[in-house]
Scaffold this active site. Structure first.
Site, PDB file in Angstrom:
ATOM      1  N   ARG A 182       0.797  -1.227   0.000  1.00  0.00           N
ATOM      2  CA  ARG A 182       0.000   0.000   0.000  1.00  0.00           C
ATOM      3  C   ARG A 182       0.825   1.270   0.000  1.00  0.00           C
ATOM      4  NH1 ARG A 182      -3.173  -3.602   1.792  1.00  0.00           N
ATOM      5  NH2 ARG A 182      -1.302  -4.226   2.850  1.00  0.00           N
ATOM      6  N   THR A 183       1.763   1.371   0.924  1.00  0.00           N
ATOM      7  CA  THR A 183       2.453   2.651   1.081  1.00  0.00           C
ATOM      8  C   THR A 183       3.223   2.981  -0.189  1.00  0.00           C
ATOM      9  OG1 THR A 183       2.609   2.195   3.425  1.00  0.00           O
ATOM     10  CG2 THR A 183       3.980   3.971   2.585  1.00  0.00           C
ATOM     11  N   LYS A 219      27.364  -4.609  -3.717  1.00  0.00           N
ATOM     12  CA  LYS A 219      28.815  -4.513  -3.987  1.00  0.00           C
ATOM     13  C   LYS A 219      29.556  -3.867  -2.831  1.00  0.00           C
ATOM     14  CE  LYS A 219      27.984  -3.424  -8.875  1.00  0.00           C
ATOM     15  NZ  LYS A 219      28.161  -2.304  -9.805  1.00  0.00           N
ATOM     16  N   ARG A 270      11.468   4.017   2.873  1.00  0.00           N
ATOM     17  CA  ARG A 270      11.083   3.092   3.950  1.00  0.00           C
ATOM     18  C   ARG A 270      12.319   2.295   4.310  1.00  0.00           C
ATOM     19  NH1 ARG A 270       5.904  -0.791   4.508  1.00  0.00           N
ATOM     20  NH2 ARG A 270       5.047   1.213   5.036  1.00  0.00           N
ATOM     21  N   HIS A 302       5.780   6.120  11.538  1.00  0.00           N
ATOM     22  CA  HIS A 302       5.212   6.009  10.193  1.00  0.00           C
ATOM     23  C   HIS A 302       4.292   7.232  10.026  1.00  0.00           C
ATOM     24  CE1 HIS A 302       3.777   4.492   6.504  1.00  0.00           C
ATOM     25  NE2 HIS A 302       3.409   3.274   6.839  1.00  0.00           N
TER      26      HIS A 302
HETATM   27  C1  NCD Z   1       2.001  -0.712   8.301  1.00  0.00           C
HETATM   28  C2  NCD Z   1       3.516  -0.590   8.397  1.00  0.00           C
HETATM   29  O1  NCD Z   1       4.230  -0.854   7.444  1.00  0.00           O
HETATM   30  O2  NCD Z   1       3.953  -0.189   9.467  1.00  0.00           O
HETATM   31  N1  NCD Z   1       1.562  -0.904   6.994  1.00  0.00           N
HETATM   32  C3  NCD Z   1       1.281   0.189   6.231  1.00  0.00           C
HETATM   33  O3  NCD Z   1       2.145   0.976   5.928  1.00  0.00           O
HETATM   34  N2  NCD Z   1      -0.004   0.399   5.896  1.00  0.00           N
HETATM   35  C4  NCD Z   1       1.417  -1.681   9.239  1.00  0.00           C
HETATM   36  C5  NCD Z   1       1.905  -3.089   9.252  1.00  0.00           C
HETATM   37  O4  NCD Z   1       2.793  -3.494   8.501  1.00  0.00           O
HETATM   38  O5  NCD Z   1       1.352  -3.852  10.063  1.00  0.00           O
END
Ligand code: NCD
Length: 355
Positions: A89-90, A118, A139, A172
C-alpha cells in the site's frame, strides 16, 4: 531562492542527541515540514491545512480537466521511491500520489539489486539518488535511519527533502496523516475528532503506525486513547510520557470486548512478528480480534480502522459493514500523500489557479 537550512548548522552527534521535539525546528522550512520524518513535526494547524489540501486535490481530480491540471503542477519534478522493506500500500500510494501530480518516479525496492550488494553503504546509495532526483521517499527497517539520511542530504551540495514512509519500529508519520484525514472525514458531522474515544488494539509495542497516530491525536482536545493489548505488546513508555506531558487521557486495557460499546474508533493492528523476539511473537491474540459477533456492540457512528495488511485481527465478514472503513483509509492515503508532497515542494498555493 536562498533557504536557511538549519540541519547544516548542527553536527550529526549533536542533532542525534536531541529529543524528538527538539529535532523539529531542524526539519522545517518556514514553519512547514521540509524533511517529513516524525509525527512531532505536524501541529494542529498543519494537520488542518493538509486535510483541506487533500480534499481539494480529491475534488479537482474528479474531472478529466481537473486531473490534467493536477498533473501539470509538478511535471518538473522527479522523485525516488527507496523502499528497503516490504510494502504494498504505502509504495503504491506514494507512486499514485506522484502520478496525480505529474511527478516522474523511479524506484529501488530490493537493495540486493542495487550497488549495496557490492558493498556500497546505504548512505552513499541515497546520496547517489540525490544527484538525479528532487525528493526521496524512503522506507527502512532501521529506526532513526531516516534522520541520519536527512542530515546527510542537508549537508550535501544538493540538499533535497526526505519523506519517511516507515522507519523501523519507531514512526510512520504519513500513515498517521492519512489516519487523521480518515478520522476527520468520518466524524465531520458529529463534532470532529475532539472528545472522541479511540482504541488501539494489537501489537502496540512494535506497531509504528499506532505510535505516530497517538502523537498526532494528542493535538485534539478531549480525546481519550485506549491501548488494548497483551501485556508483552503494550504501548511503550516514551509514547505514554509524551501523552502525560500533553495532558492527554488514556487507559491501558487487556481486553477488547468490554470496551467496544464505548469507543468511537477502533484501530486494529497485526502482530509485527517480522521483528525480534520469538516469545513475544507467540502471544495468543485471539481475544484481540474483531469478528462479526462484535458488530452489534459497536456504536452506530463508530468506525473500525486498520493500517493493513491484516491477518486474523478482523474477520472478512466484517468488511461489508459500513463502519468498516479500512479500504477507504487506503484511498485517503493517496490524496493525503499528494497533499504532503505538493506542500513540501512549496507549490500548494498553485491549487488556487483551478476555478
Ligand atoms: C504498516 C507498516 O508498514 O507499518 N503498513 C502500512 O504501511 N499500511 C502496518 C503493518 O505493517 O502492520
Amino acid at each position: 531562492m536562498y533557504w536557511d537550512n538549519a540541519l547544516k548548522k548542527i553536527s550529526w552527534s549533536d542533532f542525534n542527541g536531541l529529543l524528538p521535539s527538539e529535532k523539529v525546528p531542524y526539519l522545517m522550512r518556514d514553519g512547514w515540514p521540509y524533511h517529513a520524518l516524525i509525527a512531532q513535526q505536524f501541529d494542529r494547524a498543519t494537520l488542518d491545512t493538509l486535510c483541506n489540501l487533500a480534499t481539494k486535490i480529491r475534488t479537482i481530480a474528479k474531472t478529466k480537466e481537473g486531473a490534467l491540471f493536477l498533473q501539470s503542477l509538478l511535471a518538473d519534478k522527479r522523485v525516488m521511491l527507496y523502499f528497503a522493506q516490504p510494502s504494498t500500500r504505502t509504495f503504491l500510494s506514494f507512486a499514485s500520489a506522484c502520478q496525480i501530480l505529474g511527478i516522474k518516479t523511479a524506484e529501488v525496492r530490493d537493495t540486493a539489486t542495487s550497488s549495496e550488494i557490492k558493498g556500497e553503504s546505504a548512505e552513499d546509495s541515497v546520496r547517489t539518488f540525490s544527484s538525479y532526483f528532487d525528493m526521496i521517499i524512503m522506507r527502512h527497517p532501521t529506526g532513526g535511519f531516516a534522520e541520519r539520511i536527512a542530515w546527510v542530504l542537508s549537508n550535501s551540495a544538493r540538499p533535497i527533502p526526505l519523506v519517511n514512509a516507515g522507519s523501523g519500529k519507531d514512526q510512520h508519520p504519513t500513515q498517521a496523516l492519512l489516519d487523521i484525514y480518515t478520522l476527520q472525514r468520518s466524524f465531520e458531522r458529529i463534532g470532529g475528532i475532539e472528545g472522541k474515544k479511540i482504541g488501539f488494539v494489537g501489537d502496540l509495542a512494535r506497531g509504528r503506525t499506532v505510535r505516530s497516530l497517538s502523537l498526532l491525536l494528542s493535538q485534539y482536545a478531549g480525546v481519550k486513547l485506549y491501548f488494548i493489548a497483551p501485556e508483552a505488546l503494550q504501548i511503550k513508555k516514551d509514547i505514554l510520557a509524551t501523552l502525560d506531558e500533553k495532558g492527554v487521557s488514556y487507559e491501558l486495557a487487556s481486553s477488547l470486548e468490554p470496551l467496544i460499546p464505548e469507543l468511537d474508533a477502533i484501530y486494529m493492528t497485526r502482530i509485527q512478528d517480522e521483528w525480534d523476539d520469538d516469545t513475544v511473537n507467540s502471544v495468543d491474540n485471539t481475544s484481540f480480534c474483531f469478528s462479526a459477533k462484535h458488530l452489534p456492540l459497536l456504536k452506530q457512528t463508530a468506525i473500525l480502522m486498520h493500517p493493513l495488511p491484516r491477518r486474523n485481527e478482523i474477520d472478512v465478514d466484517v468488511d461489508t459493514d459500513p463502519r468498516a472503513i479500512y479500504w477507504r483509509q487506503v484511498r485517503n492515503g493517496m490524496w493525503m500523500r499528494a497533499a504532503l508532497i505538493l506542500s513540501i515542494f512549496g507549490r500548494a498555493h498553485e491549487l488556487n489557479q483551478w476555478k
